[in-house]
Design a protein around this motif. Structure first.
Motif, short mmCIF file in Angstrom:
data_model
loop_
_atom_site.label_atom_id
_atom_site.label_comp_id
_atom_site.label_asym_id
_atom_site.label_seq_id
_atom_site.Cartn_x
_atom_site.Cartn_y
_atom_site.Cartn_z
N TRP A 1 1.21 -1.39 0.23
CA TRP A 1 0.12 -0.26 -0.38
C TRP A 1 1.13 1.47 -0.11
O TRP A 1 0.55 2.38 -0.87
N GLY B 1 0.31 3.88 -2.86
CA GLY B 1 0.74 4.77 -2.93
C GLY B 1 1.31 6.30 -3.31
O GLY B 1 0.78 7.52 -3.36
N VAL C 1 -12.96 8.49 0.50
CA VAL C 1 -12.24 8.28 1.61
C VAL C 1 -13.40 6.60 0.82
O VAL C 1 -14.38 7.41 1.44
N ASN D 1 -6.00 6.59 -10.16
CA ASN D 1 -5.28 6.18 -8.82
C ASN D 1 -4.61 5.35 -8.63
O ASN D 1 -3.75 4.35 -8.40
N LEU E 1 -4.83 2.79 -10.18
CA LEU E 1 -5.21 0.86 -9.15
C LEU E 1 -4.75 0.08 -10.27
O LEU E 1 -4.84 -1.18 -9.92
N ILE F 1 -9.03 -1.74 -3.82
CA ILE F 1 -9.72 -0.82 -2.64
C ILE F 1 -9.93 -1.08 -1.16
O ILE F 1 -10.69 -2.49 -1.30
N LEU G 1 -9.02 4.02 1.83
CA LEU G 1 -8.16 3.85 0.47
C LEU G 1 -8.36 5.87 0.54
O LEU G 1 -10.00 5.42 0.12
N ARG G 2 -7.69 6.52 -0.04
CA ARG G 2 -8.35 7.78 -0.86
C ARG G 2 -7.84 7.68 -1.63
O ARG G 2 -6.83 7.96 -2.01
N LEU G 3 -9.06 8.54 -2.68
CA LEU G 3 -8.99 8.49 -4.48
C LEU G 3 -9.24 9.42 -4.84
O LEU G 3 -9.43 10.56 -3.93
#
Length: 326
Positions: free
Chosen positions: A7, A11, A29, A57, A59, A67, A71-73
């Motif tokens: 993570w 990030g 979030v 993001n 991902l 997700i 998790l802040r998107l």
């Protein structure tokens, strides 16, 4: 590799990729039980927008990252800007999109052509610069179709990213200017609560009013040309009531009102319309060849002359033209 390290690395990658994103984007979030598809449908009204969230993001890095709650998107959204006098598509593109030669994309995003400069007071949209990591089987055609809906937009990606003769390579990061990002009422509410829509441009409300006026201006001109002056007066005043219009739109509406009022012999209203027309467009010249005598009279009446415009000073006499003194 531990989940903590996974993570952390994701990030860091996301933060690096999002540093130059459009300011209109807003955070979300992840809540327990949420999926990207649910977030996409709630925010945009389209499940397929999940792929935009994935790319925005980072991902899809490696084998993909699920997700997790907390998790802040970043949720991509369009920016808005109110044009001021002297701004051009090139200057706006350089400041908003990172390069002056992206002006054609900015103009096309606002339903016009690059050689038609924006006008003072016009509200424009600013595309979201999606940073996309090129995959193994990607090419400009597939990327254009995936994110812009048309393979024909591949030329835009090529020029936007200054690729010239450079081929795409796996791992390369390119920018994809997104313009099709309408938010649902729920998406707008979340954006507003995050502060993304609290700005002077009105979050697109002015742009919508300006587009509605542009759509009706041809009919207004037709009303005037065809002698439907009552209809023209009603339409022009209704359009003025939308508010937040570009300066030249205001000038055009008052110009049509002036002609309609003059034709209806509504002298006082014609004088008022002329004053408003000339205030909105100081470059106006009262050409008696192009304007009817009624319009000229309405614009030269004392009550129609701009208060800030002093009377022209007489030209100084030229002694050489005075002739011999007697």
């Amino acid at each position: 590799m531990s989940s903590r390290r996974t993570w952390s690395s994701v990030g860091a990658l996301a933060a690096a990729m999002l540093s130059a994103s459009a300011a209109a984007a807003f955070p979300h979030v992840v809540r327990p039980g949420e999926t990207l598809a649910q977030i996409a449908e709630r925010t945009y009204g389209r499940v397929q927008m999940e792929q935009v969230l994935v790319a925005a993001n980072a991902l899809d890095a490696g084998a993909g990252v699920p997700i997790m709650p907390g998790l802040r998107l970043e949720i991509p959204a369009l920016g808005h800007h109110r044009v001021t006098a002297g701004e051009t598509w090139a200057s706006l593109a350089e400041r908003m999109l990172g390069a002056a030669d992206r002006s054609d994309v900015l103009a096309l995003a606002n339903d016009t052509m690059p050689w038609i400069e924006p006008t003072d007071g016009q509200e424009i949209i600013i595309p979201y610069n999606l940073r996309y990591v090129v995959g193994q089987n990607d090419n400009l055609l597939t990327i254009a179709y995936r994110f812009m809906g048309k393979r024909d937009n591949a030329w835009m990606l090529h020029k936007y990213n200054h690729l010239k003769k450079n081929p795409l390579r796996r791992g390369m990061v390119i920018l994809v200017p997104l313009t099709d990002l309408p938010l649902t009422p729920e998406g707008k509410a979340e954006a507003a609560s995050a502060g993304a829509l609290v700005r002077s441009e009105g979050a697109g409300r002015a742009r919508e009013a300006q587009r509605r006026v542009d759509a009706e201006l041809p009919q207004l001109a037709s009303d005037v040309r065809s002698g439907r002056y009552i209809d023209a007066v009603a339409r022009a005043n209704r359009l003025l009531g939308y508010g937040d219009l570009a300066r030249m739109q205001v000038a055009t509406l008052h110009r049509h009102l002036l002609e309609a009022y003059a034709a209806l012999d509504a002298t006082g209203l014609a004088e008022t319309a002329c004053t408003a027309w000339r205030e909105a467009d100081p470059t106006v010249r009262l050409d008696p060849i192009e304007l009817s005598p009624k319009i000229v009279r309405a614009c030269t009446a004392p009550s129609a002359l701009p208060l800030s415009a002093p009377p022209p000073e007489p030209a100084p006499a030229n002694p050489a033209d005075a002739g011999p003194s007697r």
